[in-house]
Design an enzyme around this catalytic site. Structure first.
Site, PDB file in Angstrom:
ATOM      1  N   MET D   1     -50.665 -33.722  85.959  1.00  0.00           N
ATOM      2  CA  MET D   1     -50.657 -33.456  87.390  1.00  0.00           C
ATOM      3  C   MET D   1     -51.638 -32.380  87.825  1.00  0.00           C
ATOM      4  O   MET D   1     -51.375 -31.710  88.824  1.00  0.00           O
ATOM      5  CB  MET D   1     -49.260 -33.109  87.851  1.00  0.00           C
ATOM      6  N   PRO D   2     -52.729 -32.200  87.103  1.00  0.00           N
ATOM      7  CA  PRO D   2     -53.666 -31.148  87.556  1.00  0.00           C
ATOM      8  C   PRO D   2     -54.288 -31.487  88.910  1.00  0.00           C
ATOM      9  O   PRO D   2     -54.280 -32.646  89.338  1.00  0.00           O
ATOM     10  CB  PRO D   2     -54.755 -31.151  86.471  1.00  0.00           C
ATOM     11  N   TYR D   3     -54.820 -30.436  89.523  1.00  0.00           N
ATOM     12  CA  TYR D   3     -55.565 -30.560  90.781  1.00  0.00           C
ATOM     13  C   TYR D   3     -56.910 -29.880  90.566  1.00  0.00           C
ATOM     14  O   TYR D   3     -56.970 -28.717  90.172  1.00  0.00           O
ATOM     15  CB  TYR D   3     -54.795 -29.855  91.902  1.00  0.00           C
ATOM     16  N   VAL D  41     -55.444 -35.182  90.387  1.00  0.00           N
ATOM     17  CA  VAL D  41     -56.109 -35.278  91.682  1.00  0.00           C
ATOM     18  C   VAL D  41     -57.428 -34.502  91.631  1.00  0.00           C
ATOM     19  O   VAL D  41     -57.471 -33.391  91.118  1.00  0.00           O
ATOM     20  CB  VAL D  41     -55.199 -34.699  92.792  1.00  0.00           C
TER      21      VAL D  41
END
Lengths: 67, 67, 67, 67, 67, 67
Positions: D1-3, D41
């Site tokens: 779930m990194p951004y 993302v």
């Protein structure tokens, strides 16, 4: 004095919808943490679908594929 | 090597004013912390008034109300 | 109502230095754009030197090399 | 779930180049940290050259000086 | 796929309060724009009071003055 | 002169892994857009799992549920 940054794709959000995001995010900080709405800042960034990726693909491509 | 992000509403800031923000913010980091200006980055974001809220209202609405 | 985010490496900035950054950045927005200081927000992020890179290397490694 | 947020100057990056940034940044997080690409993302911000400064000068001015 | 970043001062927000911010911000994007909650990301940053300024003063100083 | 901000949950990334993210993100900008690595900045933010949400739940809760 919280600062909330909402980033969405640019796909036609209206001024009324953006006003609702501003009002709702401000109220959330009041309700949950008792923050002062007068100094709560909300900034909405609208990002082109070519410039937003998830799953390694741009939203432009995903929209074309019906995802 | 600091990074400074200045976010303002888009209301007609000129290239000269933006150059003054870049110069001033860079100098501030030199003066206060002795940072190297050559690797100090300043990025200015100009945000539509519909997309910036304070006190639960957009700046567009506040301008109309004379706030 | 500007928002200024200053990101620096965590290398011992004092409360006094951080107060000077807050005061100076706020004054810069007043001087250049006539912004209202009462609603100008400045947030300083201090980042570990392992987590900051320039030239493809972390600041930790660059400090060890005397850069 | 990194951004991942990639900020560059607006100087004609094509949709293909932006797709390559999205694909490459997502793959980097998979390769190095084993992150799930489906929730990774990537957002690219393109910034006017008047609004980006380094060394106390805007990129507009630096381009004119051949830097 | 929105991304929401909530920045507050570090003054003892509990895990329950932070869960309420995450839930509330996600629901806001669903209600206002019909976004998919499964890919809506919310990140909360807690910032030391020395590192947050408004009105040219740090929150640390303002708290001491009873503001 | 790009600026890349990589935000991940704080779950034990090592200095070596963070160095690999810095090196890889810098190289990506060189390969795709021909950017100068000497002025490419990469900043990694590690965020507590209580402070990161997706699908309306914190990562802390999702980890407990085996998601």
């Amino acid at each position: 004095m919280p600062y909330v940054n909402i980033r969405i794709t640019r796909e036609g959000a209206t001024a009324e919808q953006k006003a609702a995001l501003i009002k709702g995010a401000t109220q959330l900080l009041v309700d949950v943490l008792g923050k002062n709405p007068a100094t709560t800042v909300v900034v909405i960034d609208e990002v082109e679908t070519d410039n937003w990726g998830i799953g390694g693909e741009s939203i432009t491509v995903r929209r074309q594929q019906g995802k």
